[in-house]
Design an enzyme around this catalytic site. Sequence first.
Site, PDB file in Angstrom:
ATOM      1  N   ARG A 160      -2.339  -0.559  21.377  1.00 49.29           N
ATOM      2  CA  ARG A 160      -1.422  -0.652  20.227  1.00 49.29           C
ATOM      3  C   ARG A 160      -0.971  -2.101  20.015  1.00 49.29           C
ATOM      4  NH1 ARG A 160       3.839   0.361  21.016  1.00 49.29           N
ATOM      5  NH2 ARG A 160       3.402   2.128  22.374  1.00 49.29           N
ATOM      6  N   TYR A 208      -1.008   0.464  -7.829  1.00 46.93           N
ATOM      7  CA  TYR A 208      -1.647   1.637  -7.254  1.00 46.93           C
ATOM      8  C   TYR A 208      -0.601   2.754  -7.081  1.00 46.93           C
ATOM      9  CZ  TYR A 208      -4.617   4.083  -3.887  1.00 46.93           C
ATOM     10  OH  TYR A 208      -5.372   5.001  -3.233  1.00 46.93           O
ATOM     11  N   ASP A 268      -1.365  -7.472  -3.187  1.00 44.83           N
ATOM     12  CA  ASP A 268      -2.443  -6.534  -2.885  1.00 44.83           C
ATOM     13  C   ASP A 268      -3.704  -7.104  -3.544  1.00 44.83           C
ATOM     14  OD1 ASP A 268      -4.288  -4.453  -2.905  1.00 44.83           O
ATOM     15  OD2 ASP A 268      -2.769  -2.898  -3.171  1.00 44.83           O
ATOM     16  N   LYS A 288     -12.203  -0.264   0.462  1.00 44.63           N
ATOM     17  CA  LYS A 288     -12.848  -0.542  -0.808  1.00 44.63           C
ATOM     18  C   LYS A 288     -13.950  -1.604  -0.621  1.00 44.63           C
ATOM     19  CE  LYS A 288      -9.610   2.296  -1.976  1.00 44.63           C
ATOM     20  NZ  LYS A 288      -8.330   1.876  -2.497  1.00 44.63           N
TER      21      LYS A 288
HETATM   22  C1  LIG Z   1      -6.990   2.209  -2.281  1.00 36.71           C
HETATM   23  C2  LIG Z   1      -5.920   1.235  -2.559  1.00 36.71           C
HETATM   24  C3  LIG Z   1      -4.766   1.179  -1.764  1.00 36.71           C
HETATM   25  C4  LIG Z   1      -4.537   2.128  -0.613  1.00 36.71           C
HETATM   26  O1  LIG Z   1      -5.478   1.971   0.368  1.00 36.71           O
HETATM   27  P1  LIG Z   1      -5.878   3.147   1.401  1.00 36.71           P
HETATM   28  O2  LIG Z   1      -6.905   2.509   2.256  1.00 36.71           O
HETATM   29  O3  LIG Z   1      -6.379   4.295   0.567  1.00 36.71           O
HETATM   30  O4  LIG Z   1      -4.627   3.518   2.126  1.00 36.71           O
HETATM   31  C5  LIG Z   1      -3.817   0.238  -2.077  1.00 36.71           C
HETATM   32  N1  LIG Z   1      -3.971  -0.606  -3.116  1.00 36.71           N
HETATM   33  C6  LIG Z   1      -5.055  -0.581  -3.899  1.00 36.71           C
HETATM   34  C7  LIG Z   1      -5.163  -1.556  -5.025  1.00 36.71           C
HETATM   35  C8  LIG Z   1      -6.067   0.343  -3.660  1.00 36.71           C
HETATM   36  O5  LIG Z   1      -7.144   0.376  -4.462  1.00 36.71           O
END
Ligand SMILES: *Cc1c(COP(=O)(O)O)cnc(C)c1O
Length: 392
Positions: free
Chosen positions: A55, A109, A182, A207
């Site tokens: 952890r 998101y 993000d 992604k």
């Molecule tokens: C998918 C996504 C998230 C969340 O990510 P997870 O891996 O599904 O928890 C956050 N921000 C954006 C822009 C995303 O496309």
Amino acid sequence: MKIHTKAVHAGDRKRAPQNIPVTTPIYTASSYSCESMEQLDRVFGQEEPGYCYSRYDNPTNGALEELVCSLEGGHGALACASGMAAIQMAVVTALNDRRKSVVAANATYGATVSLLMKVLEPSGVAVRFADMCDLDTLRAVVAEARPGCILMETISNPLLRVAQMDRIAEIGREAGAALVVDNTFATPMIVRPLELGAHFSVHSVTKYLAGHGDVLGGVVVTDQQHFDSLRTLSRAIGPVLGPFESYLTMRGIKTFPLRMERQCANACRVASWLSTHPRVGRVHFTGDPSHPDAPAIRRLFPANLYGAMVSFEIKDAGQAEIFRFMDALKLVVRATSLGDVHTMMLYPVMSSHREISPKHRERMGIKEGLVRLSVGIEAPEDIIEDLAQALG
Ligand SMILES: *Cc1c(COP(=O)(O)O)cnc(C)c1O
């Protein structure tokens, strides 16, 4: 070093006792022993580099963290179990010694809105939303809310707006707020937020970075000022990624720059084809010279890399027509994600923006006939042919 080189070298080939593995092994051990108690004591006390408990630190995660940190040009990184865990860690760290107030982009998101409204606000964090593309209004909201953190996305979802991140970082700095970005949609191929004044760059590696639809994970990259506190909070909260997922993500990242270049080029082809189709209404694409944020895009994005997301409206379409269109797709995958090697389509009204009332959605500009396409690495002719036959 260029990003293509970093993608296949950074983090890997750490010396093991007898040799140097060419790729980082999956370290599944939950804890580590040392030759002596004195050494273990120094590792626990962080006076000596080493591992004691997974952890806290894990060698596979450490390699991934070094890799993503290198791509983003940060000081340190933390690999998390999901993109959402990464966003939470970034915001919690940003607010740790600042005012418990967040000003967030009004187009983010869906789960990020839930994190703000269902987790942070009930725990005493004030939350305000603002249009990041309207800097005068943002300045006024920041002056009033006095946030400890501003939270935005490089490319917004699903309308693909691009705010002037460097100016927003400046507004934040003057107000004593940290900027959390993000960067999932843009990736470090297009924008490296820390270079533009952000304090945290966050990814859902699910992604583009992992890119093959087989991992759920997130990474936070941060600067020297915030890294110690990010690690300290992570040790207490335990949001860490598993080593198998770390390995898959590193494997994916090796081809990420190649995939991204191809996906961006494909997206240009698909977007310009869509804009000539008689059944297609408005096309939202960051490479469009008439994009509402074209000056910001020209200033902040490299030439010819605009991202690989394309949202478009089908004229006079409601849910029934969109369902028929999407059911007719043969190659494009109907799925709720993005950034994979295969092209995918999502219906925001049904998925990411399902919880938002139709009236509010309309005000946000998200129409009943809007779909979002994540363009993959296939031959662009085949993507276009599939869209053409489904549009009829
Ligand atoms: C998918 C996504 C998230 C969340 O990510 P997870 O891996 O599904 O928890 C956050 N921000 C954006 C822009 C995303 O496309």
